[in-house]
Design an enzyme around this catalytic site. Structure first.
Site, short mmCIF file in Angstrom:
data_model
loop_
_atom_site.label_atom_id
_atom_site.label_comp_id
_atom_site.label_asym_id
_atom_site.label_seq_id
_atom_site.Cartn_x
_atom_site.Cartn_y
_atom_site.Cartn_z
N ARG A 89 0.84 -1.20 0.00
CA ARG A 89 0.00 0.00 0.00
C ARG A 89 0.87 1.24 0.00
NH1 ARG A 89 -4.50 -0.72 4.62
NH2 ARG A 89 -3.69 1.31 5.13
N ARG B 247 1.42 6.75 11.50
CA ARG B 247 0.08 6.22 11.78
C ARG B 247 0.01 5.60 13.17
NH1 ARG B 247 0.30 3.19 6.79
NH2 ARG B 247 -1.07 1.61 7.59
P1 AMP Z 1 -6.94 1.89 7.04
O1 AMP Z 1 -7.10 1.11 5.79
O2 AMP Z 1 -8.05 1.69 8.04
O3 AMP Z 1 -5.57 1.76 7.66
O4 AMP Z 1 -7.07 3.44 6.60
C1 AMP Z 1 -6.16 4.01 5.70
C2 AMP Z 1 -6.17 5.54 5.86
O5 AMP Z 1 -7.48 6.04 5.57
C3 AMP Z 1 -5.88 6.03 7.27
O6 AMP Z 1 -4.48 6.11 7.52
C4 AMP Z 1 -6.53 7.41 7.22
O7 AMP Z 1 -5.75 8.33 6.47
C5 AMP Z 1 -7.79 7.16 6.41
N1 AMP Z 1 -8.93 6.76 7.27
C6 AMP Z 1 -9.57 5.56 7.30
N2 AMP Z 1 -10.58 5.58 8.20
C7 AMP Z 1 -10.57 6.80 8.76
C8 AMP Z 1 -11.35 7.43 9.80
N3 AMP Z 1 -12.33 6.78 10.42
N4 AMP Z 1 -11.04 8.71 10.12
C9 AMP Z 1 -10.06 9.37 9.50
N5 AMP Z 1 -9.28 8.85 8.53
C10 AMP Z 1 -9.52 7.57 8.15
#
Ligand code: AMP
Length: 221
Positions: free
Chosen positions: A162, A173
């Site tokens: 990714r 993160r």
């Molecule tokens: P993830 O696949 O859950 O790791 O999400 C990837 C990225 O999407 C995160 O690092 C954030 O930039 C954004 N993101 C996903 N869900 C949220 C959320 N609930 N609030 C804010 N940003 C989000």
């Protein structure tokens, strides 16, 4: 088989949430709603939301609460989620999102919030080796040497790292997780909805622990 559930899975990125969500979604026959997947889809479609989200995601930051709450409000109003429930993965990420979610789900409240607990050092290693199918989201583990292109066994899509799984973005993160998402654990613990599951075990064992926790939470209702 138990049909229907309304669950939230919390945990650091790389704790195995994605894998467990896919299993739980099959088990309870409910949609797996991943806000990260929704944003990546918007990015691929080239929408305005997708372009804004890409900049934030690549830097490892969080997309604004208002945008995210709007997305989830819309998604949870769809017939599948209203009728059968859902597994939320990646939402809520902040306390204001959790407060908004309580308001959205006032009529059909969440059954249980699971915190999949895996130590930071362990997820760092897992994330560095993580590869994901860009079409269906299936996770793979890189051995460090692989033949490219890497084709997904499930859907034939491209398996790749990714864009936000670079070491700098991963560290950022994880820092953000401690800062903004860990308070969610206090939020849900204080109102008795949280179950902490030790996520350091095989995927099968973690699934078993989660299923047990869901059954227990339901028996108390
Ligand atoms: P993830 O696949 O859950 O790791 O999400 C990837 C990225 O999407 C995160 O690092 C954030 O930039 C954004 N993101 C996903 N869900 C949220 C959320 N609930 N609030 C804010 N940003 C989000």
């Amino acid at each position: 088989m138990i049909l229907g559930a309304r669950l939230i899975l919390l945990g650091r990125q790389g704790a195995g949430k994605g894998t467990q969500c896919v299993r739980l979604s099959r088990q309870f026959v409910v949609p797996h709603i991943s806000t990260g997947d929704m944003l990546r889809m918007a990015e691929r479609e080239g929408s305005e939301l997708g372009r804004t989200a890409k900049l934030v995601m690549d830097s490892g930051g969080l997309v604004g609460d208002e945008i995210m709450v709007g997305l989830i409000r819309e998604r949870l109003s769809q017939p599948d989620a209203v009728g059968r429930g859902y597994i939320l993965d990646g939402f809520p990420r902040t306390v204001p999102q959790a407060v908004a979610l309580d308001e959205i789900t006032a009529d059909l409240p969440i059954d249980v919030v699971i915190d999949l607990d895996v130590p930071r050092e362990m997820v760092l290693n897992r994330l560095s080796a993580r590869r994901v199918c860009r079409d269906c989201g299936t996770n793979y583990v890189s051995s460090g040497i692989e033949k490219l292109p890497w084709i997904c066994e499930v859907c034939g899509g491209d398996v790749m790292r990714r864009d936000d799984d670079t070491p700098e973005a991963i560290m950022h993160r994880l820092d953000l997780y401690e800062e903004q998402t860990a308070p969610l654990i206090d939020f849900y613990q204080s109102n008795g909805r949280l179950t902490i599951i030790d996520g350091v075990a095989s995927a099968d064992e973690v699934s078993r622990r989660i299923t047990e926790a869901v059954a227990e939470a339901r028996s108390k209702r």
